[in-house]
Design a protein around this motif. Structure first.
Motif, PDB file in Angstrom:
ATOM      1  N   LEU A 100       0.841  -1.211   0.000  1.00 44.35           N
ATOM      2  CA  LEU A 100       0.000   0.000   0.000  1.00 44.35           C
ATOM      3  C   LEU A 100       0.876   1.260   0.000  1.00 44.35           C
ATOM      4  O   LEU A 100       0.537   2.262  -0.630  1.00 44.35           O
ATOM      5  CB  LEU A 100      -0.932  -0.002   1.220  1.00 44.35           C
ATOM      6  CG  LEU A 100      -2.094  -0.999   1.140  1.00 44.35           C
ATOM      7  CD1 LEU A 100      -2.885  -0.998   2.447  1.00 44.35           C
ATOM      8  CD2 LEU A 100      -3.035  -0.659  -0.015  1.00 44.35           C
ATOM      9  N   VAL A 151       1.019   7.064  -6.665  1.00 40.08           N
ATOM     10  CA  VAL A 151       0.064   8.179  -6.800  1.00 40.08           C
ATOM     11  C   VAL A 151       0.795   9.517  -6.603  1.00 40.08           C
ATOM     12  O   VAL A 151       0.535  10.489  -7.328  1.00 40.08           O
ATOM     13  CB  VAL A 151      -1.103   8.004  -5.805  1.00 40.08           C
ATOM     14  CG1 VAL A 151      -2.052   9.197  -5.856  1.00 40.08           C
ATOM     15  CG2 VAL A 151      -1.870   6.724  -6.122  1.00 40.08           C
ATOM     16  N   ASP A 189      -5.488  17.381  -5.785  1.00 42.11           N
ATOM     17  CA  ASP A 189      -6.473  16.295  -5.548  1.00 42.11           C
ATOM     18  C   ASP A 189      -5.770  14.942  -5.534  1.00 42.11           C
ATOM     19  O   ASP A 189      -6.122  14.049  -4.753  1.00 42.11           O
ATOM     20  CB  ASP A 189      -7.546  16.293  -6.653  1.00 42.11           C
ATOM     21  CG  ASP A 189      -8.515  17.461  -6.493  1.00 42.11           C
ATOM     22  OD1 ASP A 189      -8.530  18.066  -5.402  1.00 42.11           O
ATOM     23  OD2 ASP A 189      -9.226  17.781  -7.474  1.00 42.11           O
ATOM     24  N   VAL A 190      -4.791  14.779  -6.427  1.00 40.67           N
ATOM     25  CA  VAL A 190      -4.061  13.500  -6.477  1.00 40.67           C
ATOM     26  C   VAL A 190      -3.218  13.339  -5.206  1.00 40.67           C
ATOM     27  O   VAL A 190      -3.123  12.233  -4.644  1.00 40.67           O
ATOM     28  CB  VAL A 190      -3.203  13.409  -7.767  1.00 40.67           C
ATOM     29  CG1 VAL A 190      -2.375  12.131  -7.776  1.00 40.67           C
ATOM     30  CG2 VAL A 190      -4.085  13.463  -8.995  1.00 40.67           C
ATOM     31  N   ALA A 241      -4.100  14.432  -2.358  1.00 43.02           N
ATOM     32  CA  ALA A 241      -5.083  14.041  -1.331  1.00 43.02           C
ATOM     33  C   ALA A 241      -5.376  12.546  -1.427  1.00 43.02           C
ATOM     34  O   ALA A 241      -5.533  11.853  -0.393  1.00 43.02           O
ATOM     35  CB  ALA A 241      -6.367  14.846  -1.514  1.00 43.02           C
ATOM     36  N   ALA A 242      -5.427  12.018  -2.660  1.00 43.26           N
ATOM     37  CA  ALA A 242      -5.669  10.580  -2.841  1.00 43.26           C
ATOM     38  C   ALA A 242      -4.493   9.773  -2.281  1.00 43.26           C
ATOM     39  O   ALA A 242      -4.690   8.731  -1.621  1.00 43.26           O
ATOM     40  CB  ALA A 242      -5.863  10.274  -4.335  1.00 43.26           C
ATOM     41  N   ALA A 255      -4.783   9.760   1.432  1.00 42.91           N
ATOM     42  CA  ALA A 255      -5.841   8.823   1.853  1.00 42.91           C
ATOM     43  C   ALA A 255      -5.316   7.382   1.822  1.00 42.91           C
ATOM     44  O   ALA A 255      -5.627   6.560   2.709  1.00 42.91           O
ATOM     45  CB  ALA A 255      -7.049   8.980   0.935  1.00 42.91           C
ATOM     46  N   LEU A 256      -4.491   7.096   0.793  1.00 43.52           N
ATOM     47  CA  LEU A 256      -3.898   5.748   0.689  1.00 43.52           C
ATOM     48  C   LEU A 256      -2.975   5.456   1.876  1.00 43.52           C
ATOM     49  O   LEU A 256      -2.976   4.352   2.433  1.00 43.52           O
ATOM     50  CB  LEU A 256      -3.094   5.655  -0.609  1.00 43.52           C
ATOM     51  CG  LEU A 256      -3.639   4.726  -1.677  1.00 43.52           C
ATOM     52  CD1 LEU A 256      -2.855   4.868  -2.959  1.00 43.52           C
ATOM     53  CD2 LEU A 256      -3.627   3.280  -1.216  1.00 43.52           C
ATOM     54  N   ARG A 262      -3.120   6.853   4.870  1.00 46.02           N
ATOM     55  CA  ARG A 262      -3.964   6.684   6.074  1.00 46.02           C
ATOM     56  C   ARG A 262      -4.537   5.284   6.101  1.00 46.02           C
ATOM     57  O   ARG A 262      -4.529   4.603   7.124  1.00 46.02           O
ATOM     58  CB  ARG A 262      -5.113   7.717   6.050  1.00 46.02           C
ATOM     59  CG  ARG A 262      -4.750   9.067   6.630  1.00 46.02           C
ATOM     60  CD  ARG A 262      -5.990   9.872   6.984  1.00 46.02           C
ATOM     61  NE  ARG A 262      -6.956   9.963   5.895  1.00 46.02           N
ATOM     62  CZ  ARG A 262      -6.880  10.864   4.908  1.00 46.02           C
ATOM     63  NH1 ARG A 262      -5.890  11.736   4.880  1.00 46.02           N
ATOM     64  NH2 ARG A 262      -7.810  10.883   3.970  1.00 46.02           N
ATOM     65  N   HIS A 263      -5.022   4.863   4.931  1.00 49.40           N
ATOM     66  CA  HIS A 263      -5.604   3.521   4.795  1.00 49.40           C
ATOM     67  C   HIS A 263      -4.552   2.452   5.114  1.00 49.40           C
ATOM     68  O   HIS A 263      -4.847   1.486   5.841  1.00 49.40           O
ATOM     69  CB  HIS A 263      -6.141   3.373   3.367  1.00 49.40           C
ATOM     70  CG  HIS A 263      -6.636   1.992   3.035  1.00 49.40           C
ATOM     71  ND1 HIS A 263      -7.634   1.361   3.759  1.00 49.40           N
ATOM     72  CD2 HIS A 263      -6.266   1.109   2.065  1.00 49.40           C
ATOM     73  CE1 HIS A 263      -7.853   0.154   3.236  1.00 49.40           C
ATOM     74  NE2 HIS A 263      -7.028  -0.013   2.206  1.00 49.40           N
ATOM     75  N   GLN A 319      -4.081   2.222   8.837  1.00 52.34           N
ATOM     76  CA  GLN A 319      -5.245   1.591   9.462  1.00 52.34           C
ATOM     77  C   GLN A 319      -5.193   0.072   9.260  1.00 52.34           C
ATOM     78  O   GLN A 319      -5.465  -0.709  10.181  1.00 52.34           O
ATOM     79  CB  GLN A 319      -6.525   2.180   8.833  1.00 52.34           C
ATOM     80  CG  GLN A 319      -7.818   1.834   9.549  1.00 52.34           C
ATOM     81  CD  GLN A 319      -7.819   2.316  11.005  1.00 52.34           C
ATOM     82  OE1 GLN A 319      -7.252   3.354  11.340  1.00 52.34           O
ATOM     83  NE2 GLN A 319      -8.398   1.501  11.896  1.00 52.34           N
TER      84      GLN A 319
END
Lengths: 104, 434
Positions: free
Chosen positions: A10, A17, A65-66, A68-69, A72-73, A75-76, A79
């Motif tokens: 990940l 990205v 925006d990319v 931000a993606a 998010a990856l 953070r994921h 988690q």
């Protein structure tokens, strides 16, 4: 104990990205450069340069925006790591118990 | 301070063709940017389908959903990467279309030639001419008409050529040239131009033009090769100027030993090789010009046509490296198209000079051809074409210009204007029929 998913994968995906965002910023610069080198002078030329500048701004916004993606990856990924370790602890306890029963 | 007249500049690196090339290059670059952005959209879509992300969704479905939503927004949203790739492609397409439209208009203007401008000017020119007929007679009136509107000559020559031979002007010239055999060149060395060299090496465009003016004042067929010596280590590239004057003999005799005669004019207009050109080649060899010397061919009138043709042929043979041509008051529109892009041409035309219009068409717009229109009207065909009266003062006007095409040309000429000494060798070229 081997996890179901390697969080490194990940992380690598997030870096891919990130790379896309950097590429987009580079292309925005390339676009502005291409538009600026022409010696074309007219009302149409000004309109073209304005459009090129607007497009470069939109590309830079899209790069955010990319970004931000990618965030998010990441953070994921973190988690997923937490969930995996929470699952792994009881599994390791049961596995060790089974081993002691079987062979002592 | 010397008065400077305004000039107009067409072509060259600041001309419309150069701009069209800019547009095409910019369109290609923007198309590449759009293409790259399209590939980035594919890359981001691939991330959405990556097995690592799909598998991890079972462990953190909310987080995986946020990732998918963020990538989807960045890729396929209204301002997303896919939409931007399409916007970039449309911009590139619009730019290409603009270039094509400009080119079409430019071609149309060239095809129409000077006729629309003439229609606009004709009533005024006719009214003025009528007044001159009354006061000074028909000869002066004709002179007034053609010096006032030299583009009339374009129309007259192209129409006459078409009527006589049913062909465009250069082809008509080539056909007429068959009546005047050209023979071969004979070259005699006349020695150094000590008086000219005593004036020192050229320091300006005007000085360069003064060189061809000195040769014009000499014998028929007299040219020179000026070797410009700059301080520097042995092996430094040398610079050479070849001065080629124009027509001295207007005789209609079929055989004429004067190499500047009508046989050369007609052939040069059509881009054919001439005995005059052959003589220049022989003179350059005799003067010791080497293939690695940087050469300017400087021609006035017929000499300008010969210079353009010679530069094209030297580029093919590689015998001499002609980097620049200066064509002064010369009809070169039909031949300058053939000159390679590596050769930079400066075409000087006085607005009231009819000679550059003898090819019946306006000059093409090319990035390597800078056309400068000067304004030194003396109301006289001869003086408007004259080096001393019109083109030497015109060279001062050119030097004062800030036009980018002119500045680029003069910048490239700088090594020819900074020599420490000059050695000029004169040659006499005549025509033989052996």
């Amino acid at each position: 104990m081997t996890s179901v998913l390697d969080p490194v994968e990940l992380g690598a995906l997030a870096r891919r990205v990130d790379g896309c965002a950097d590429e987009l910023r580079g292309r925005a610069r390339g676009l502005l450069l291409a538009a600026s080198v022409t010696r074309w002078q007219s009302t149409a030329a000004e309109a073209f340069r304005r459009q090129a500048s607007d497009l470069a701004t939109a590309i830079r916004t899209s790069a955010v925006d990319v970004d931000a993606a990618a965030a998010a990856l990441r953070r994921h990924g973190r988690q997923v790591e937490i969930v995996e370790s929470a699952i792994a602890t009881p599994l390791e306890f049961v596995a060790n118990l089974a081993l002691s029963w079987l062979g002592g | 301070m010397t008065a400077v007249n305004p000039i107009e500049v067409d072509g060259g690196p600041g001309g419309i063709t150069a701009h069209l090339e800019d547009l095409r290059v910019a369109a290609a670059q923007i198309a590449r940017v759009a293409d790259d952005i399209g590939h980035l959209a594919i890359e981001l879509h691939a991330v959405l389908l990556d097995p690592a992300l799909l598998t991890s969704a079972g462990l953190d479905p909310i987080g995986a959903g946020e990732v998918s939503a963020a990538i989807f927004r960045a890729t396929d949203g209204p301002g997303g990467v896919t939409a931007l790739a399409l916007r970039g492609a449309s911009l590139a397409l619009a730019l290409r279309a603009s270039a094509a439209r400009y080119e079409a208009v430019d071609d149309l203007t060239r095809l129409a030639g000077p006729i629309p401008e003439l229609i606009r000017r004709l009533p005024m020119a006719a009214a003025e001419t009528t007044g001159v007929v009354t006061m000074s007679g028909a000869g002066a009136a004709l002179q007034h008409l053609v010096t006032r509107d030299p583009q009339l000559v374009d129309v007259a020559v192209s129409t006459l050529a078409a009527l006589l031979t049913a062909r465009a002007t250069p082809a008509a010239a080539a056909e007429l040239a068959r009546q005047f055999p050209d023979g071969h060149a004979a070259v005699v060395a006349l020695g150094a131009d000590e008086a000219g060299d005593a004036l020192g090496p050229p320091r300006s465009l005007r000085d360069l033009l003064s060189g061809v003016d000195r040769r014009r004042a000499g014998q028929s067929g007299e040219i020179d090769v000026r070797l410009l010596i700059r301080p520097g280590a042995p092996g430094t590239q040398r610079h050479v100027v070849v001065d080629i004057p124009g027509t001295k003999s207007w005789s209609l005799a079929a055989h004429n030993s004067d190499v500047t005669s009508i046989a050369t004019n007609l052939r040069s207009l059509a881009g054919e090789r001439t005995a005059y050109e052959e003589g220049i080649e022989l003179a350059m060899r005799r003067a010791g010009v080497r293939p690695d010397d940087d050469v300017v061919l400087l021609g006035h009138s017929e000499g300008g046509m010969v210079a353009v043709n010679a530069a094209s042929r030297f580029a093919q043979t590689g015998e001499f490296h002609v980097s620049r041509v200066i064509a002064v008051g010369a009809p070169i529109s039909a031949t300058v198209d053939r000159i390679p892009r590596s050769v930079q041409v400066l075409a000087l035309e006085n607005a009231g000079d009819v000679v550059p219009h003898l090819d019946g068409q306006p000059n093409p717009d090319r990035p390597n051809v800078t056309m400068v229109t000067l304004h030194h009207d003396h109301g006289d065909v001869g003086r408007n074409h004259g080096l001393t009266e019109s083109y030497l003062p015109g060279a001062t006007d050119v030097a004062a210009s800030a036009d980018p095409s002119v500045r680029a040309y003069l910048g490239g000429l700088a090594p020819f204007l900074s020599a420490a000494t000059v050695q000029t060798q004169r040659f006499l070229i005549s025509r033989t029929y052996r």
